[in-house]
Design a protein around this motif. Sequence first.
Motif, PDB file in Angstrom:
ATOM      1  N   GLY A 221       0.827  -1.196   0.000  1.00 24.72           N
ATOM      2  CA  GLY A 221       0.000   0.000   0.000  1.00 24.72           C
ATOM      3  C   GLY A 221       0.863   1.248   0.000  1.00 24.72           C
ATOM      4  O   GLY A 221       1.797   1.387  -0.796  1.00 24.72           O
ATOM      5  N   ASP A 222       0.565   2.181   0.910  1.00 22.70           N
ATOM      6  CA  ASP A 222       1.351   3.428   0.993  1.00 22.70           C
ATOM      7  C   ASP A 222       2.218   3.443   2.253  1.00 22.70           C
ATOM      8  O   ASP A 222       2.569   4.505   2.754  1.00 22.70           O
ATOM      9  CB  ASP A 222       0.430   4.639   0.976  1.00 22.70           C
ATOM     10  N   GLU A 223       2.590   2.259   2.760  1.00 19.69           N
ATOM     11  CA  GLU A 223       3.416   2.160   3.954  1.00 19.69           C
ATOM     12  C   GLU A 223       4.868   1.855   3.573  1.00 19.69           C
ATOM     13  O   GLU A 223       5.142   0.916   2.821  1.00 19.69           O
ATOM     14  CB  GLU A 223       2.890   1.071   4.892  1.00 19.69           C
ATOM     15  N   PHE A 224       5.763   2.663   4.127  1.00 19.46           N
ATOM     16  CA  PHE A 224       7.194   2.494   3.883  1.00 19.46           C
ATOM     17  C   PHE A 224       7.918   2.425   5.226  1.00 19.46           C
ATOM     18  O   PHE A 224       7.428   2.953   6.230  1.00 19.46           O
ATOM     19  CB  PHE A 224       7.752   3.666   3.066  1.00 19.46           C
ATOM     20  N   VAL A 225       9.097   1.827   5.204  1.00 16.85           N
ATOM     21  CA  VAL A 225       9.921   1.720   6.408  1.00 16.85           C
ATOM     22  C   VAL A 225      11.361   2.069   6.041  1.00 16.85           C
ATOM     23  O   VAL A 225      11.841   1.701   4.968  1.00 16.85           O
ATOM     24  CB  VAL A 225       9.864   0.294   7.010  1.00 16.85           C
ATOM     25  N   VAL A 226      12.039   2.801   6.938  1.00 16.75           N
ATOM     26  CA  VAL A 226      13.461   3.110   6.764  1.00 16.75           C
ATOM     27  C   VAL A 226      14.203   2.580   7.988  1.00 16.75           C
ATOM     28  O   VAL A 226      13.832   2.879   9.133  1.00 16.75           O
ATOM     29  CB  VAL A 226      13.703   4.628   6.623  1.00 16.75           C
ATOM     30  N   LEU A 227      15.247   1.785   7.749  1.00 20.77           N
ATOM     31  CA  LEU A 227      16.088   1.227   8.809  1.00 20.77           C
ATOM     32  C   LEU A 227      17.411   1.991   8.831  1.00 20.77           C
ATOM     33  O   LEU A 227      18.105   2.066   7.827  1.00 20.77           O
ATOM     34  CB  LEU A 227      16.344  -0.259   8.555  1.00 20.77           C
ATOM     35  N   ILE A 228      17.731   2.595   9.988  1.00 18.91           N
ATOM     36  CA  ILE A 228      18.940   3.406  10.136  1.00 18.91           C
ATOM     37  C   ILE A 228      19.812   2.781  11.216  1.00 18.91           C
ATOM     38  O   ILE A 228      19.428   2.735  12.389  1.00 18.91           O
ATOM     39  CB  ILE A 228      18.598   4.861  10.502  1.00 18.91           C
ATOM     40  N   GLU A 229      20.984   2.305  10.821  1.00 16.33           N
ATOM     41  CA  GLU A 229      21.932   1.734  11.770  1.00 16.33           C
ATOM     42  C   GLU A 229      23.107   2.685  11.960  1.00 16.33           C
ATOM     43  O   GLU A 229      23.243   3.676  11.264  1.00 16.33           O
ATOM     44  CB  GLU A 229      22.427   0.374  11.277  1.00 16.33           C
ATOM     45  N   GLY A 230      23.970   2.386  12.933  1.00 19.08           N
ATOM     46  CA  GLY A 230      25.145   3.208  13.175  1.00 19.08           C
ATOM     47  C   GLY A 230      25.010   4.025  14.439  1.00 19.08           C
ATOM     48  O   GLY A 230      24.011   3.958  15.171  1.00 19.08           O
ATOM     49  N   ARG A 231      26.038   4.853  14.709  1.00 17.97           N
ATOM     50  CA  ARG A 231      26.054   5.662  15.919  1.00 17.97           C
ATOM     51  C   ARG A 231      24.995   6.757  15.865  1.00 17.97           C
ATOM     52  O   ARG A 231      24.603   7.210  14.802  1.00 17.97           O
ATOM     53  CB  ARG A 231      27.433   6.294  16.100  1.00 17.97           C
ATOM     54  N   ALA A 232      24.580   7.207  17.050  1.00 22.59           N
ATOM     55  CA  ALA A 232      23.612   8.302  17.188  1.00 22.59           C
ATOM     56  C   ALA A 232      22.373   8.043  16.340  1.00 22.59           C
ATOM     57  O   ALA A 232      21.920   8.894  15.587  1.00 22.59           O
ATOM     58  CB  ALA A 232      24.255   9.638  16.799  1.00 22.59           C
ATOM     59  N   ALA A 233      21.833   6.825  16.467  1.00 21.18           N
ATOM     60  CA  ALA A 233      20.698   6.441  15.632  1.00 21.18           C
ATOM     61  C   ALA A 233      19.496   7.355  15.841  1.00 21.18           C
ATOM     62  O   ALA A 233      18.805   7.724  14.890  1.00 21.18           O
ATOM     63  CB  ALA A 233      20.316   4.983  15.916  1.00 21.18           C
ATOM     64  N   ALA A 234      19.212   7.738  17.094  1.00 17.60           N
ATOM     65  CA  ALA A 234      18.042   8.580  17.371  1.00 17.60           C
ATOM     66  C   ALA A 234      18.183   9.941  16.712  1.00 17.60           C
ATOM     67  O   ALA A 234      17.241  10.442  16.072  1.00 17.60           O
ATOM     68  CB  ALA A 234      17.853   8.730  18.876  1.00 17.60           C
ATOM     69  N   ALA A 235      19.360  10.572  16.855  1.00 16.03           N
ATOM     70  CA  ALA A 235      19.570  11.887  16.240  1.00 16.03           C
ATOM     71  C   ALA A 235      19.521  11.789  14.724  1.00 16.03           C
ATOM     72  O   ALA A 235      18.922  12.641  14.041  1.00 16.03           O
ATOM     73  CB  ALA A 235      20.909  12.470  16.700  1.00 16.03           C
ATOM     74  N   ASN A 236      20.137  10.756  14.149  1.00 17.08           N
ATOM     75  CA  ASN A 236      20.095  10.567  12.702  1.00 17.08           C
ATOM     76  C   ASN A 236      18.675  10.322  12.226  1.00 17.08           C
ATOM     77  O   ASN A 236      18.268  10.803  11.162  1.00 17.08           O
ATOM     78  CB  ASN A 236      20.990   9.394  12.287  1.00 17.08           C
TER      79      ASN A 236
END
Length: 626
Positions: free
Chosen positions: A262-277
Amino acid sequence: MPIPKVLLVNDDPASLYALESLLSEAADQHVYELLTAGSGKEALRQVLLHEFAVILLDVSMPGMDGFETAEAIHSHPRSASVPIIFITAHYADEINRLKAYQKGAADYLFTPVIPQILQAKVAVFVEMTKKNILLRKKSEQLARLNQDLRVQRLQDLERINAELEQEIKDRKQAESRAHELSTRDALTNLVNRRALIQQLEHAVATSDRSGAGFALLFLDLDKFKQINDTYGHEAGDELLRQVAARLTAAVRVADVVARLGGDEFVVLIEGRAAAANAARVARKIELACALPFEIGSNRLKTAASIGIAIYPQDGANAQALMKNADTAMYHAKQNNAGPVQFFHEELNVREREREQWALELRKALAAGQLELRYQPQVDIATGRTVGAEAQLYWRHAGKGLLEAGQFLPFVQERGLLDRVDTWVITQACAQAALWQPVAVAADGAVPCIWINLATPQINADLPQTLLPAIRKHRLPPGSIGVELNEKQLQGAAEPLTQLLLQLQAGGVRAALDDFGSARSSLAACKRWQLNVLKIDRSFIHAIGNDEGGTDIVAAVIHLARALAMRIVAMGVDEDAQLDVLRALGCDSCQGELFFPPLTAAALIEHAEARQHATAIQTHSLLNDED
């Protein structure tokens, strides 16, 4: 029995190493032998020397590309049936995919390759080769049997034929399984749900080993059903494709963008300072999706609601994290707090605080609430003012007068920080033009106004902002200096060297600021050939203590002298500190012992008073001579 061989072909050493590392475990266990080639020609030489169970072939190579290499391999009778799996980073290139299959490709993979998929596909062909080797060996044994045992030979041949038929059936089943493991969404070419779950489980395992968390962004488009119903499914599909392209452009290469359906997307962010990134990426996605979409003759507008969950605090496994990110997205869609919401409320509060600081600072720039104050730097030997550090202040309507350190750390928007730097440069150069006529020493020495940059790293456009401002006010060389900390000096060495050389050629001086406060080192001074070293106030305040504070300052001054740098001591507040610095040969200092930070007008008044006192003293000396 001989061990099957696998050939990796890639002209990029890093990519070749990455593929080799994915298959090295099985190679170490002697499941197969792993060989490599750095070009198409080298691959052909390997094919002439060895038989391979499968060849993993890069598409884009200089000279002979992957398609030409595959054609040459399959043109030789000995290697005509070797399975070839093409690997490429060009996700959307369907023409190349078709071309690969026309060249006899067994499969066509995109990078980044999912390890389990690659390992499974290689294992299928290796297992087939093992069976073929076994069959070949049995055939050779049969050939050596007594020619008179014709009946037995026929029975053996029938058995071998049955095994071959079973082998063909197994291969078709393996190809069917490999097809089921397809990792791409057919509409957008993004990672699909199945592959995303595998990536998430791998990220969880990696995080559990390393202790570093990661972030998951769950995104849903607003009014998508309305657009679909109004303009048709083809327009809706095109909107999803364009959204996918904008999401990919908004994230780093290492981040994973997936479409769940549908119109649902997901982005996976790894590495340091994950919350800020995650917060920064979410804002970029929000802005990107807010721009109109050109679909056919229509100009459509939508928006993205984004929920963010952080591992491990927001979910103990992949499923829980997905659920909580979805919950955060639902709150973003339902609430008026903003289109981006963290599942963890504390992070929401922190993010709203950062957004509020940025909003107020943007207004402060427009309303003229920022000001520069100047703390003079005094030559220790002569007592003459040789420079001044421009320090940023904000006359906040509710919080009063704020120093830069009280608000800049909360602002992470690079564009806004660049605007602050431009304002500081403009004000400092204008002040230098007013200060120069009354502050130049009798020997013609030009006093320098030192500016601090708000941005955490030097902007490549800094010379294009600073040098024209210097020329506009006709400032002589050495009138303006830039104070840089070691974090701002981090980055690619060659571009940074060129940037600093460009500034210094334009008459801008450079100083290493706050030496000793964090990771500042004299190595940075030597590498970048900086003019001035500023000793951090913590070192100055340690002068005379029982822990060798004076000796440390003496060592710093000695080493700076060896690098032909002038030394400025910061935070000099006591006469005892000044006496030690004078004895150690420090050049100049700044601090409350001499002057607090002065307003622009007070700096001019100080220079005029100093000039007037010098004139009176000179006149008195002339009268005495008469």
